[in-house]
Scaffold this active site. Structure first.
Site, PDB file in Angstrom:
ATOM      1  N   LYS A  36      50.472 -21.736 -51.900  1.00  0.00           N
ATOM      2  CA  LYS A  36      51.911 -21.098 -51.411  1.00  0.00           C
ATOM      3  C   LYS A  36      51.685 -19.548 -51.905  1.00  0.00           C
ATOM      4  CE  LYS A  36      54.264 -22.231 -55.986  1.00  0.00           C
ATOM      5  NZ  LYS A  36      55.381 -22.833 -56.516  1.00  0.00           N
ATOM      6  N   ARG A 131      64.162 -27.255 -63.649  1.00  0.00           N
ATOM      7  CA  ARG A 131      63.906 -26.862 -61.835  1.00  0.00           C
ATOM      8  C   ARG A 131      64.298 -28.062 -61.072  1.00  0.00           C
ATOM      9  NH1 ARG A 131      58.478 -24.600 -59.063  1.00  0.00           N
ATOM     10  NH2 ARG A 131      58.296 -26.634 -58.474  1.00  0.00           N
TER      11      ARG A 131
END
Length: 366
Positions: A36, A131
């Site tokens: 990413k 998260r």
């Protein structure tokens, strides 16, 4: 050559991947290389695969499509929880995804059925990093609700640590994940293939022999790409930290005061710059700025001092190079994770893949 330029050393990435894969393999852990931060750059993905990663993982569907279009043939994992509006894209181009929301899984189930597919997924558990993931108390209930969904196959559970909230991976929280896997298996009468427990922050735990045996999957990006573990950003043994080098061109060079007199106000980004008066300095502007890179995350390779930055300029005290620096010279910078992410994302930074520099050992951390 156009500047700013990001040089990408594919041999060093391949080397780093091999080091990390061998460490994880020795503990029974398969590695998905995380692409990413490089926006799914196909050449970087290929270097990771040459280094032995078992598959690739990315947070953006666009990046996975980019790699597939370039002919990268491997298993692709979607790291970011699927958006309800994009479940068709997920079932089309992703092999396995991380999930927590039942509504999204129901939509993904219907999408997979329409395509005659079975979509693999990992149920994410929030062990305290705050998260993604269901809270541990709800993990069994969520698993029992999703297992019967047609077109969906629960392959494992996972967690994310040391990213959003900075929670350290420990033997205790990894053991909690393993115990939850056992509870889910008993409650749902299934066998889980994967317990995806760590990212680059978990490498020290492996070395300290603190990882429970059932943890068998890791999602690793920074340790491969930048040669650093992520709890303290320490260099990892036998890896390179300079697989990515940012280069920018000197476009102004003048003697100027190091500080100015007069009233101060906010800069263009709402900050309040502070300048220390060192008298006159040799002041350089290079053609990279905040629109190109996270300036706080770059470090000059020469003994230079970053003074500040605007959208388009980086200001440097280059007095140490007096008599040896000219307009048009190229200065090089090391990058941290945030700076690499910004540089790879910027359309204004040229990217150049290079090979054959593996024996430049100046930043191989032993």
């Amino acid at each position: 050559m156009a500047y700013p330029l990001l040089d990408i050393d594919l041999d060093k990435i391949e080397h780093n991947a091999r080091v990390i894969v061998e460490l994880c393999s020795a503990h029974g852990i398969r590695v998905s290389g995380v692409t990413k931060v490089v926006c799914g750059h196909p050449a970087v993905a290929a270097a990771m695969l040459r280094g032995g990663v078992a598959g690739l993982a990315d947070s953006r569907i666009e990046n996975i499509r980019r790699m597939r279009a370039a002919g990268i043939d491997t298993t692709f994992m979607l790291l970011r929880l699927p958006a309800l509006s994009r479940v068709d894209e997920v079932s089309d181009c992703v092999d396995i995804s991380l999930n927590s929301e039942l509504e999204t899984l129901q939509a993904l189930s219907a999408s997979a059925l329409r395509r005659g597919k079975v979509h693999d997924m990992i149920l994410m558990i929030d062990l305290g990093d705050l998260r993604e993931g269901v809270w541990p108390d709800h993990a069994v209930e969520r698993a029992k609700a999703l297992v019967p969904l047609p077109g969906i196959r629960l392959q494992g559970i996972g967690t994310n640590l040391a990213c959003f909230g900075g929670l350290m991976p420990t033997h205790a929280n990894m053991l909690s994940l393993v115990e939850l896997a056992g509870e889910i298996e008993r409650a749902c009468e299934i066998d889980l293939t994967w317990i995806s427990g760590i990212n680059s922050s978990g490498l020290n735990l492996l070395v300290e022999e603190g990882m429970p045996e059932r943890v068998n999957h890791a999602r690793i990006g920074e340790a491969i790409l930048l040669g650093r573990e992520t709890t303290e950003r320490s260099p990892w043994p036998n890896t390179y930290q300079d697989a990515f080098i940012l280069q920018a061109e000197v476009i102004e060079l003048k003697r100027k005061p190091s500080a100015f007199a007069g009233e101060h106000c906010e800069d263009a980004f709402g900050g309040h710059p502070h300048f220390v008066d060192h008298g006159n300095i040799l002041h350089a502007l290079v053609n990279v700025g905040r629109q190109d890179v996270a300036v706080e995350g770059i470090t000059p390779q020469e003994a230079l001092t970053v003074i500040g930055a605007s959208s388009d300029y980086l200001g440097l005290d280059v007095s140490a190079l007096a008599g040896r620096i000219e307009i048009g010279d190229i200065l090089s910078f090391n990058l941290n994770y945030a700076a690499l992410l910004a540089a790879m994302t910027s359309a204004y930074v040229e990217k150049r893949c290079v090979r054959g520099r593996l024996f430049d050992d100046r930043v191989l951390y032993a």
